[in-house]
Scaffold this active site. Structure first.
Site, mmCIF file in Angstrom:
data_model
loop_
_atom_site.group_PDB
_atom_site.id
_atom_site.type_symbol
_atom_site.label_atom_id
_atom_site.label_comp_id
_atom_site.label_asym_id
_atom_site.label_seq_id
_atom_site.Cartn_x
_atom_site.Cartn_y
_atom_site.Cartn_z
ATOM 1 N N ARG A 126 38.905 41.944 33.772
ATOM 2 C CA ARG A 126 37.863 40.939 33.902
ATOM 3 C C ARG A 126 36.500 41.611 33.720
ATOM 4 N NH1 ARG A 126 37.317 36.778 38.829
ATOM 5 N NH2 ARG A 126 37.792 38.614 40.032
ATOM 6 N N THR A 130 30.476 38.877 32.888
ATOM 7 C CA THR A 130 30.724 37.491 32.445
ATOM 8 C C THR A 130 31.892 36.839 33.176
ATOM 9 O OG1 THR A 130 32.286 38.223 30.772
ATOM 10 C CG2 THR A 130 29.981 38.129 30.101
ATOM 11 N N ASP A 152 41.298 41.619 47.175
ATOM 12 C CA ASP A 152 41.787 42.021 45.850
ATOM 13 C C ASP A 152 43.288 42.313 45.944
ATOM 14 O OD1 ASP A 152 40.436 43.566 43.081
ATOM 15 O OD2 ASP A 152 42.542 43.861 43.623
ATOM 16 N N ASP A 176 44.429 45.841 44.710
ATOM 17 C CA ASP A 176 44.036 46.905 45.645
ATOM 18 C C ASP A 176 44.881 46.862 46.910
ATOM 19 O OD1 ASP A 176 42.140 47.945 43.983
ATOM 20 O OD2 ASP A 176 40.424 47.008 44.979
#
Ligand code: URA
Length: 209
Positions: A104, A108, A200, A203
């Site tokens: 990602r 943006t 996340d 993670d």
């Protein structure tokens, strides 16, 4: 949100709550993800087509139901998608596995492809795309764009958590693809994280930061 299926099973909801808890260890998170993905896989495969095959039991011949068509293909969006694979493969051990690598862009929030590898003969296969977090929906939509170029018989999208923004984006770009999730959360924050979410997913499952 007609193509959204929330798997509202008590075991799924209980395990999801344990995963959301920020004090959950990496090992605990991974174990729970494996368990929950097996339960989600049970739901996502509920309408798989069957055909009849002639077999012989010790007592009599019979026409018995077996899965129809070629082997299912599980398509993991790297890297967090791999966390859902193990549980699903316990349920469908002969499934084929494809991988799509996307990252990602932090500016943006758009998805950019860096890897794409699918099994041969995708036509006539049913594909289940897996990624734990349906956040903006950009990665999922791009992955499905690419997957459609290989012509699978059907495509479903399976995640653990979904944000309304991601569901809307995916439904707009791929209205033919049903979405399965354990929960629909409230919103995305300004960094594109699902709130309340679980942080996340990559993670937390791999112990990275
Ligand atoms: N990806 C994650 O791992 N977590 C989120 O909340 C959103 C995207």
């Amino acid at each position: 949100m007609s193509n959204l299926n929330v798997v509202n099973h008590p075991l799924v909801q209980h395990k999801l709550t344990m995963m959301r808890d920020k004090s959950r260890s990496t090992g605990g998170f991974r174990r729970l993800l494996g368990e929950i993905s097996l339960l989600l896989a049970y739901e996502v495969t509920r309408d798989m087509p069957l055909t009849l095959e002639t077999i012989e039991t010790p007592l009599a011949p019979m026409q018995a139901p077996v899965l129809d068509g070629k082997k299912v293909v599980l398509v993991s969006i790297l890297r967090a998608g791999n966390g859902l694979l193990d549980g699903i493969l316990q349920l469908i051990p002969s499934a084929r596995v494809g991988h799509i690598g996307l990252y990602r862009d932090p500016e943006t929030l758009e998805a950019v492809e860096y890897y794409f590898k699918m099994p041969d003969n995708m036509n006539n296969r049913d594909a289940i795309v897996v990624d734990p977090m349906l956040a903006t929906g950009h990665s999922a939509a791009l992955a499905i764009d690419r997957l459609k170029q290989t012509n699978p018989r059907s495509i479903k999208f399976l995640c653990l958590l979904a944000a309304p923004e991601g569901v809307a984006h995916l439904a707009k770009h791929h209205p033919d693809v049903p979405i399965y999730t354990a929960a629909l959360d409230e919103k995305l924050n300004e960094h594109g994280y699902i709130v309340p979410g679980l942080g996340d997913a990559g993670d937390r499952m791999y112990g990275t930061r």
